[in-house]
Design a protein around this motif. Structure first.
Motif, PDB file in Angstrom:
ATOM      1  N   LEU A   8       0.833  -1.201   0.000  1.00 50.72           N
ATOM      2  CA  LEU A   8       0.000   0.000   0.000  1.00 50.72           C
ATOM      3  C   LEU A   8       0.872   1.257   0.000  1.00 50.72           C
ATOM      4  N   ASN A  47       0.926   3.891  -3.152  1.00 48.25           N
ATOM      5  CA  ASN A  47       0.637   5.297  -2.904  1.00 48.25           C
ATOM      6  C   ASN A  47       1.788   6.176  -3.369  1.00 48.25           C
ATOM      7  N   GLU A  75      -1.669   1.716 -11.429  1.00 50.78           N
ATOM      8  CA  GLU A  75      -3.116   1.532 -11.558  1.00 50.78           C
ATOM      9  C   GLU A  75      -3.464   0.132 -12.057  1.00 50.78           C
ATOM     10  N   ILE A 127      -3.189  -2.195  -9.153  1.00 49.32           N
ATOM     11  CA  ILE A 127      -4.335  -2.039  -8.250  1.00 49.32           C
ATOM     12  C   ILE A 127      -5.547  -2.768  -8.803  1.00 49.32           C
ATOM     13  N   GLU A 128      -5.709  -2.679 -10.133  1.00 49.10           N
ATOM     14  CA  GLU A 128      -6.850  -3.345 -10.748  1.00 49.10           C
ATOM     15  C   GLU A 128      -6.681  -4.869 -10.736  1.00 49.10           C
ATOM     16  N   GLY A 158      -7.124  -6.045  -7.186  1.00 47.62           N
ATOM     17  CA  GLY A 158      -8.252  -5.510  -6.428  1.00 47.62           C
ATOM     18  C   GLY A 158      -7.808  -4.838  -5.133  1.00 47.62           C
ATOM     19  N   VAL A 159      -6.734  -4.062  -5.230  1.00 48.12           N
ATOM     20  CA  VAL A 159      -6.216  -3.401  -4.038  1.00 48.12           C
ATOM     21  C   VAL A 159      -7.089  -2.198  -3.689  1.00 48.12           C
ATOM     22  N   VAL A 160      -7.409  -2.058  -2.412  1.00 50.16           N
ATOM     23  CA  VAL A 160      -8.142  -0.877  -1.952  1.00 50.16           C
ATOM     24  C   VAL A 160      -7.161   0.010  -1.199  1.00 50.16           C
ATOM     25  N   LEU A 161      -6.921   1.176  -1.781  1.00 57.86           N
ATOM     26  CA  LEU A 161      -5.947   2.076  -1.136  1.00 57.86           C
ATOM     27  C   LEU A 161      -6.643   2.949  -0.097  1.00 57.86           C
TER      28      LEU A 161
END
Lengths: 317, 561
Positions: free
Chosen positions: A209, A213, B551, B554-555, B558-561
């Motif tokens: 994470l 970020n 990005e 993340i897709e 399925g990462v939730v930041l």
């Protein structure tokens, strides 16, 4: 002339790995033959012979020894410190290392990317220190660094996913393959599962994470994510963390946590600041609280001492 | 710079380092945040360290691990009573049978293993697997055996792999472990290994053939053909006469799957039983043939009876004189389908128009310079199609994008595009000397050609690098033209520059340009037992797109930041 053969036999791929995951690793794996590649197996099952790492230079040292000159650089990424050595046996890299060292001494700070071979040192009591032997290195800009962060987050997520699958799969090659663990991770995951105690992959999710970020250009600190203390799973392996959770299973105070982290992790040189902070964050304490607690333990209580900048040990054992 | 943004952190630094300039400290925090992507709280320790007097922060000495294990590297080091042995071996074969052990039916594995699997002379020993480790003892794999014991019987030593032994696979083998059973398996499964199998399959083709003995002592009558089911098809070679015809459904019991080059084949021998099989639901010959059409991507050296639809890119006739002084013609050209490109050679007089679509049958695949090429012998094997079997392909820009991990594990391919990060720029990049003897273009080492000895040599330009995805890697060879184009200078200009200012500046410029960068390369991949090499026809350094990469990560997960 064998080294100039255009095709390298069975070259090991450069694993993308954050400093934290590699530093947690305590399982060296060395073949018996003279030319066998050696590996460091991480808790997430990466079998690392060669790695591609990056980070901002944070310390630089030049050493002279009987075998010649060598250099040591510490590079920090969003998860911790990579330790990189340019050995006396790699003179082609010395001019570059010399320049990097000189720039650092002048106060220059910059980001480096390194292709390194794993190396490790096992102490008599079984503690394992990991570092890298640089094979290639260069300064990079923050765009490439951000790409590396994203790529390494991807590789880490892939291993986290494999680890989660391994937890419920039959513990064999066939079982792991059947559970959909990628072929390149099967062997390392088997070795990892046999060696390390179970842990929550959450600790490495935090790295991911933070890296994502940072790659997206958002500078955020991720602390205090889990209000409930997560029991056990210290960052420092080998020595069983008897003290992390008290007898009745309830969480202990932040002070006790810091002290037991140092007690469990000190192998002579003390425990470094980042490792303590990280351990506290794993147990649900914010960085701010942890820093304050370290300060007060050092200044007011005098129970821990910072004998060397950034390194702590217990004053009373 | 936003004033006061870092006040708290600056104050903390000044507590540690009282003589530091607050403005400089704040500037440093800004740099860490914007350039190094490290938030101020995390950067605190680093900044403090920076403003402290440079001093040594000596780490502990680090050296090679000193783990001692009871290990040997050769069989010759083993005595007949050795227990708990660790050794690395190459698995040459794995067979298995069912055996009664203390009243229980158990599967016992046996075969040959060889010591010194990585290099040097090898010795072969027999082994027995009592521990059911078939999965980890695939033929051609290199494994580390731990906790195995030596068995001596009639003066001959062998290795016992026990239930408590550990087998770690160091290098993957091929195929699937053989299971001693008369239960039929699918053609797809049978094609994977080299073992004894039973299959139920439809006969797709069958024709008598002869094998000429190499020593000139005559010939053997054999039957060749092809059988298939819904999972694929496979060639067969029968050493005995067969009473089957095209379209028959048969059960082939106890046949051996062997591999010729990269292609598996079912061998039917004296012990093989063939009997008719009845299953109304089994796919017909036409259905299977429809399914078993190949694509260029799937061609492998040694394949036979290939049926494939193609578009002709170009076509040329070449005449040559054989050893016997006879004049012959051979036709060949580049062909493509949506999965890639390859060459087609025809020994029959067939004239094809570029752009036309063809269907070829019973073709064979031969590797030339590592790439699989199609070969036809008779004119009836090539049929010109009226209607295009697939949409238009722009041949000037027909690159099939493929993952590096796929390229390094499959067969050799032409017309591919792939990307990865450069992790090494090798020192033998730049201006090299090539052998000038006719037909030889070998790179000289110290003025010597590996084939022709000391020769004059002519200068050429090439780049040697390593491209790496994190999971797999390949050598990347960039020859003169693509190298000139990616560097943006001609061969003459580069030669001149190296002559005047030396090799070092050129090499560091190459490193600067490529090392650590992502590149996209169009070209061909060549896989052999030494690894994968990609020959670039063009190469570009990709733009840096960290946000896009992040990005997509993340897709994907399925990462939730």
């Amino acid at each position: 002339m064998t080294f100039s053969n255009p095709i390298r036999v069975g070259r090991q791929s450069a694993i993308r790995v954050f400093a934290h995951e590699y530093r947690d690793a305590t399982l060296p794996e060395q073949g018996s033959g003279e030319y066998d590649p050696g590996f460091m197996v991480t808790r997430l099952g990466a079998k690392i012979n060669r790695a591609l790492i990056a980070g901002t230079i944070d310390s630089s040292e030049r050493r002279e020894s009987e075998s010649g000159q060598s250099f040591r650089f510490n590079l920090i990424d969003v998860t911790g410190t990579h330790r990189v050595e340019v050995s006396p046996f790699n003179p082609e890299l010395h001019p570059e290392a010399e320049e990097i060292h000189a720039r650092f001494e002048r106060g220059d700070r910059f980001i480096m990317m390194v292709v390194g071979k794993q190396r490790s040192f096992t102490t008599e009591d079984g503690g394992v220190f990991t570092s890298y032997n640089a094979q290639e290195m260069r300064e990079i800009n923050s765009q490439i660094y951000a790409e590396w962060l994203a790529e390494t987050a991807d590789a880490t997520l892939r291993r986290i996913d494999a680890y989660e699958k391994a937890l419920t799969a039959e513990q064999s090659m066939a079982g792991f393959r059947g559970a959909g663990i990628p072929e390149d991770l099967v062997d390392g995951m088997l070795l990892s599962r046999a060696h390390y105690p179970d842990f929550e992959s959450e600790v490495y999710m935090l790295d991911v994470l933070q890296a994502l970020n940072a790659a997206l250009g958002r500078s955020v600190e991720i602390v205090n994510r889990s209000p409930e203390p997560v029991p056990s799973n210290p960052v420092v392996e080998e020595k069983p963390p008897q003290n992390i959770v008290s007898e009745n299973g309830s969480a202990m105070s932040l002070d006790d946590l810091i002290i037991s982290t140092i007690a469990a992790g000190d192998r002579g040189e003390g425990v470094d600041y980042d490792a303590i902070i990280r351990e506290c964050s794993v147990h649900g304490h914010s960085r701010q609280d942890a820093e304050d607690a370290i300060d007060s333990l050092r200044a007011v209580g005098g129970r821990i001492s910072e004998h060397k900048f950034g390194w702590f040990r217990l004053t009373e054992v | 710079m936003s004033d006061g943004k870092y006040d708290t952190e600056v104050k903390l630094v000044l507590q540690e380092v009282s003589n530091a300039d607050p403005a400089e400290v704040a500037k440093e925090f800004e740099r860490y945040e914007n350039e190094f992507l490290i938030p101020p709280r995390d950067a605190l320790r680093s900044v403090v360290r920076k403003f402290m007097e440079p001093g040594s922060d000596a780490d502990k000495t680090v050296s090679q691990p000193a783990i001692v294990a009871k290990k040997v590297s050769r069989f010759s080091e083993l005595g007949s009573n050795d227990r708990n042995v660790s050794i690395e071996v190459l698995v040459s074969s794995y067979n298995s049978r069912l055996q009664q052990v203390r009243g229980e039916e158990r599967q016992i594995g046996f075969g040959f293993i060889e010591d010194s699997p990585w290099e040097g002379e090898r010795t072969k020993w027999e082994y027995k697997d009592w521990g059911n480790k078939a999965q980890d003892l695939l033929p051609n794999s290199i494994v580390r055996l731990e906790g195995v014991s030596v068995n001596e019987w009639n003066g001959k030593k062998s290795i016992n792999i026990n239930q408590t032994s550990r087998v770690s696979v160091l290098k993957e083998g091929s195929g699937t472990p053989s299971v001693p059973t008369s239960e039929p398996i699918t053609i797809e499964q049978a094609s994977k290994g080299e073992s004894t199998v039973t299959v139920v399959a439809r006969v797709l083709s069958v024709k008598p053939d002869q094998i000429i003995r190499r020593d000139g002592s005559g010939s053997i009558d054999v039957v060749r053909g092809r059988v298939g089911d819904q999972t694929g098809s496979i060639g067969f070679l029968s050493w005995k006469a067969l009473e089957v015809k095209e379209g028959d459904l048969v059960k082939i019991e106890n046949a051996q799957v062997k591999r010729f080059r990269e292609t598996p084949e079912i061998n039917i021998g004296d012990y093989t039983k063939i009997e008719p099989y009845h299953d109304r639901a089994f796919p017909t010959k036409d259905d299977i043939q429809q399914e078993s059409k190949s694509t260029i991507m799937n061609l492998r050296d040694g394949m036979r009876d290939v049926e494939i639809e193609l578009q002709v890119v170009d076509w040329t006739v070449r005449s040559f004189t054989t050893k016997d002084g006879e004049s012959r013609e051979v036709r060949s050209g580049e062909v493509q389908d949506p999965s890639g490109r390859c060459r087609l050679t025809s020994w029959a007089k067939v004239d094809l128009i570029p752009g036309s679509f063809i269907k070829i049958q019973n073709a064979r695949v031969q590797a030339w310079q590592g790439s699989p090429d199609l070969v036809t012998d008779g004119p009836d094997q090539i049929e010109v199609l009226e209607k295009a079997p697939f949409g238009p392909i722009d041949s000037s820009n027909h690159w099939v994008t493929e993952d590096l991990d796929v390229l390094t594990s499959g067969g050799s391919r032409r017309g591919i595009s792939t990307s990865g990060r450069i992790v090494s720029v090798r020192s033998d990049s730049g201006i090299i000397l090539r052998c000038t003897k006719e037909g030889c273009r070998r790179v000289l080492r110290d003025g010597m050609c590996g084939e022709h000895g000391e020769v004059e040599g002519s200068e050429d330009l090439r780049l040697m690098m390593v491209i790496d995805s994190g999971v797999s890697n390949a050598s990347l060879l960039v020859s003169r033209e693509p190298a000139e184009s990616v560097i943006g200078e001609s061969f003459q200009e580069i030669t001149e520059r190296i002559r005047t200012s030396g090799r070092e500046p050129f090499m560091s410029e190459l490193k600067e340009r490529f090392l650590g960068h992502r590149v996209t390369v169009n070209g061909r991949s060549i896989n052999d037992d030494r690894g994968c090499m990609i020959q670039a026809e063009s190469l570009v350094v990709s733009e840096t797109i960290p946000v896009e990469i992040a990005e997509s990560v993340i897709e994907r997960w399925g990462v939730v930041l």
